[in-house]
Design a protein around this motif. Structure first.
Motif, PDB file in Angstrom:
ATOM      1  N   UNK A  78       0.828  -1.364   0.234  1.00 32.36           N
ATOM      2  CA  UNK A  78      -0.200   0.251   0.659  1.00 32.36           C
ATOM      3  C   UNK A  78       0.847   1.312   0.397  1.00 32.36           C
ATOM      4  N   UNK A  79       2.197   1.326   0.411  1.00 32.67           N
ATOM      5  CA  UNK A  79       3.446   2.567   0.314  1.00 32.67           C
ATOM      6  C   UNK A  79       3.371   2.408  -1.096  1.00 32.67           C
ATOM      7  N   UNK A  80       4.044   1.791  -2.038  1.00 32.15           N
ATOM      8  CA  UNK A  80       3.332   1.496  -3.111  1.00 32.15           C
ATOM      9  C   UNK A  80       2.758   2.409  -3.538  1.00 32.15           C
ATOM     10  N   UNK A  81       1.803   1.656  -3.737  1.00 33.43           N
ATOM     11  CA  UNK A  81      -0.205   2.347  -4.184  1.00 33.43           C
ATOM     12  C   UNK A  81       0.563   4.203  -4.042  1.00 33.43           C
ATOM     13  N   UNK A  82       0.661   4.383  -3.177  1.00 43.10           N
ATOM     14  CA  UNK A  82       0.580   5.637  -2.083  1.00 43.10           C
ATOM     15  C   UNK A  82       1.544   6.764  -3.169  1.00 43.10           C
ATOM     16  N   UNK A  83       2.184   6.196  -3.547  1.00 35.22           N
ATOM     17  CA  UNK A  83       3.859   6.308  -4.088  1.00 35.22           C
ATOM     18  C   UNK A  83       3.599   6.805  -5.801  1.00 35.22           C
ATOM     19  N   UNK A  84       2.465   5.576  -6.228  1.00 31.70           N
ATOM     20  CA  UNK A  84       1.770   5.564  -7.622  1.00 31.70           C
ATOM     21  C   UNK A  84       1.147   6.552  -7.489  1.00 31.70           C
ATOM     22  N   UNK A  85       0.256   6.663  -6.644  1.00 28.03           N
ATOM     23  CA  UNK A  85      -1.055   8.199  -6.303  1.00 28.03           C
ATOM     24  C   UNK A  85      -0.785   8.698  -7.656  1.00 28.03           C
ATOM     25  N   UNK A  86      -0.132   9.752  -7.420  1.00 28.36           N
ATOM     26  CA  UNK A  86      -0.087  11.499  -8.069  1.00 28.36           C
ATOM     27  C   UNK A  86      -0.098  10.191  -9.353  1.00 28.36           C
ATOM     28  N   UNK A  87      -0.408   9.272  -9.970  1.00 27.60           N
ATOM     29  CA  UNK A  87      -0.199   9.047 -11.366  1.00 27.60           C
ATOM     30  C   UNK A  87      -1.155   9.079 -12.136  1.00 27.60           C
ATOM     31  N   UNK A  88      -2.537   8.515 -10.739  1.00 28.27           N
ATOM     32  CA  UNK A  88      -4.144   8.337 -10.903  1.00 28.27           C
ATOM     33  C   UNK A  88      -4.320  10.179 -11.042  1.00 28.27           C
ATOM     34  N   UNK A  89      -4.520  10.855  -9.581  1.00 21.92           N
ATOM     35  CA  UNK A  89      -4.151  12.172  -9.806  1.00 21.92           C
ATOM     36  C   UNK A  89      -4.296  12.928 -10.400  1.00 21.92           C
ATOM     37  N   UNK A  90      -3.129  13.195 -11.216  1.00 15.86           N
ATOM     38  CA  UNK A  90      -3.465  13.618 -13.137  1.00 15.86           C
ATOM     39  C   UNK A  90      -3.827  13.613 -13.738  1.00 15.86           C
ATOM     40  N   UNK A  91      -4.036  12.203 -14.030  1.00 15.43           N
ATOM     41  CA  UNK A  91      -5.198  11.998 -14.949  1.00 15.43           C
ATOM     42  C   UNK A  91      -6.611  12.083 -14.130  1.00 15.43           C
ATOM     43  N   UNK A  92      -6.786  12.562 -13.121  1.00 17.96           N
ATOM     44  CA  UNK A  92      -7.813  13.194 -12.441  1.00 17.96           C
ATOM     45  C   UNK A  92      -8.086  14.276 -13.123  1.00 17.96           C
TER      46      UNK A  92
END
Length: 271
Positions: A78-92
């Protein structure tokens, strides 16, 4: 309240999903898998998606990237998921989507540690707030926080303005909770509502999809409660029964009927 479609519960084909959304009179889409079985947001054909949403004048009310679906004790994941969350947020940001739906971790025999789950969600909320996006946490069958009351306890621990509930009354029902009581526990924290209906098969003792408004969730009461709470967010239709397009049409029509009744109670009494 914005009636929307969780598109991949009917079809993975983007064009057909948007066509059905408009045909059924819905006003937005919740996006999870688009294209092939492995094409989960944000790793999709973004150029086509943006073009089609614009052409059809349909907003993306939420995306579902598949975060926090495993054990909360698996901190590395889940730490890796949080680290990669910027990709999702940029997509949004690029598709003008205001909300990300995430899971509330998997159920465990010894119970999921609330504070650890809250920590993960708080970190996600901090990142989302920087992008002007909200995080909606979904209660699910088989999840660590399957009911409204359990989800409310988790959100109280998170205590973040950008983190709220993706309320799924059908999941709460299957977990043994009265959906009305579950929604009351989440008052003021609901960002999105997943819409499906369920009934208990008396012979098999198992839950099965029911036509919308005809199962045990009690959707008229749910919608009245949501209106009383001044909820204005997405009502995302999740289609489970076959054939999907036929059931989807029925369920969408019934959702819109019930929504009209809630919006115009005086008209409902005259029908």
């Amino acid at each position: 309240m914005i009636p929307a479609l969780l598109t991949d519960t009917v079809t993975l084909n983007l064009d057909r999903a948007l066509y059905l959304t408009l045909l059924w009179g819905l006003e937005g889409v919740e996006l999870r898998t688009i294209g092939g079985p492995s094409d989960r947001v944000p790793f999709v054909n973004e150029e086509k998606l943006r073009r089609r949403l614009l052409e059809n004048e349909l907003p993306a009310v939420a995306v579902v990237p598949g975060m926090f679906e495993g054990s909360v004790r698996d901190r590395r994941t889940w730490m890796n998921e949080v680290a990669a969350f910027d990709e999702v947020l940029s997509f949004c940001r690029r598709i003008d989507c205001p909300c990300v739906v995430v899971s509330a971790f998997a159920a465990e025999e010894e119970g999921a540690p609330v504070e650890e789950a809250a920590r993960a969600l708080r970190m996600a909320g901090d990142k989302a707030a920087d992008y002007g996006v909200r995080v909606a946490v979904l209660n699910e069958p088989g999840g660590a926080f399957p009911t409204g009351r359990a989800l409310a306890t988790l959100l109280e621990a998170v205590d973040h303005p950008a983190v709220g509930a993706a309320w799924n009354p059908g999941a709460a029902l299957q977990a043994g909770e009265n959906p009305a009581e579950g929604l009351k526990a989440l008052a003021g924290r609901v960002f999105l509502v997943r819409c499906s209906d369920w009934r208990l098969d008396p012979d098999r003792g198992e839950w099965e999809p029911a036509p919308f408004g005809e199962g045990a969730v009690g959707w008229p009461a749910q919608l009245r409660l949501l209106r009383a709470m001044n909820f204005t967010g997405p009502l995302s239709l999740e289609v489970h029964a076959e054939p999907r397009t036929k059931r989807g049409l029925y369920d969408a029509t019934r959702l819109l009927q019930l929504l009209r009744q809630v919006r115009k109670p005086s008209a409902a009494t005259s029908e």
